[in-house]
Design a protein around this motif. Structure first.
Motif, PDB file in Angstrom:
ATOM      1  N   ASN A 164       0.817  -1.209   0.000  1.00  0.00           N
ATOM      2  CA  ASN A 164       0.000   0.000   0.000  1.00  0.00           C
ATOM      3  C   ASN A 164       0.856   1.266   0.000  1.00  0.00           C
ATOM      4  N   ASN A 210      -0.048  -6.288   5.327  1.00  0.00           N
ATOM      5  CA  ASN A 210      -0.746  -6.200   6.620  1.00  0.00           C
ATOM      6  C   ASN A 210      -2.243  -6.462   6.482  1.00  0.00           C
ATOM      7  N   ASP A 211      -2.823  -6.060   5.363  1.00  0.00           N
ATOM      8  CA  ASP A 211      -4.239  -6.291   5.105  1.00  0.00           C
ATOM      9  C   ASP A 211      -4.423  -7.710   4.576  1.00  0.00           C
ATOM     10  N   SER A 214      -5.450  -7.967   0.918  1.00  0.00           N
ATOM     11  CA  SER A 214      -4.644  -7.173  -0.005  1.00  0.00           C
ATOM     12  C   SER A 214      -4.740  -7.729  -1.428  1.00  0.00           C
TER      13      SER A 214
END
Length: 235
Positions: A164, A210-211, A214
């Motif tokens: 991101n 982290n997501d 993603s």
């Protein structure tokens, strides 16, 4: 009669020339070069790294395109002679490579979103078994295989930013198996060895975003390096 004599003379000369070119042993260079227990050298070469992706079951149509480039390698050689046909080799080297990834997702609207440049600098350490044939004049073909480990100095594994923020992350340490072939050329002053080797990672190298959803990493089940090394060894 004269023509017959000339024909016989030509045939005899041709036979002698053929025997000299293809049968007669040549003078061997560096005849005692392989006799010491230990020998050393240095390595220059080229590499081409790729990624192999395995995708999750719920993402069958996912396809990440890898654009490979030609990298550079430099290293050292430590060789331990076991006998006339077997050698144990340690080849620590530094390799530089770049891979460009293109992700396909409807969420990506710009080239910056869809593309990631993965620059890697590896400290690569293989331990290899070299199996040679009998020396033929000044050449000796061989096959080589073994295991290796690497330290990726550009992995970004501990970077808190992920895709991101434009950061593609990989694990720092990876183990591989390697297999290849080459030929020793005994020149007048030194031994020159061109070889080609395949390198295949044995573990997953991806650090996921982290997501958990993603668009970059959620569809990847495993990402592993594979590559080709073309090395030129001087001893």
């Amino acid at each position: 009669m004269k023509k017959l004599f000339i024909l016989i003379a030509v045939l005899v000369c041709t036979q002698n020339l053929s025997a000299q070119l293809f049968s007669k042993e040549k003078v061997q260079n560096l005849q005692n070069f392989d006799k010491p227990r230990f020998s050393y050298g240095y390595i220059l070469g080229f590499n081409s790294y790729d990624f192999n992706f395995d995708y999750t079951a719920d993402a069958p149509n996912t396809d990440i395109i890898v654009d490979k480039t030609t990298g550079f390698s430099v290293g050292l050689l430590g060789n331990m002679r076991i006998n006339d046909y077997f050698d144990l080799r340690l080849e620590p080297m530094v390799t530089f490579t770049t891979r460009n990834l293109t992700f396909s997702s409807p969420e990506f609207t710009t080239d910056f979103d869809a593309n990631r440049e993965v620059k890697s600098t590896y400290v690569h350490i293989p331990l290899l078994l070299k199996i040679s044939t009998k020396r033929i004049n000044n050449i000796k073909p061989f096959i080589v295989g073994g295991i290796s480990t690497s330290l990726n100095l550009s992995s970004n594994e501990d970077n808190p930013d992920d895709n991101n923020a434009g950061q593609f992350r990989m694990k720092t340490n990876t183990n591989y198996y390697e297999i290849g072939f080459g030929v020793d050329l005994y020149l007048f002053y030194f031994k020159f060895t061109p070889s080609i080797r395949g390198v295949f990672a044995m573990s997953d190298e991806l650090v996921k975003d982290n997501d958990p959803n993603s668009p970059y990493t959620s569809t990847i089940d495993k990402m592993s390096t594979r590559g080709i090394f073309i090395n030129f060894t001087f001893q």
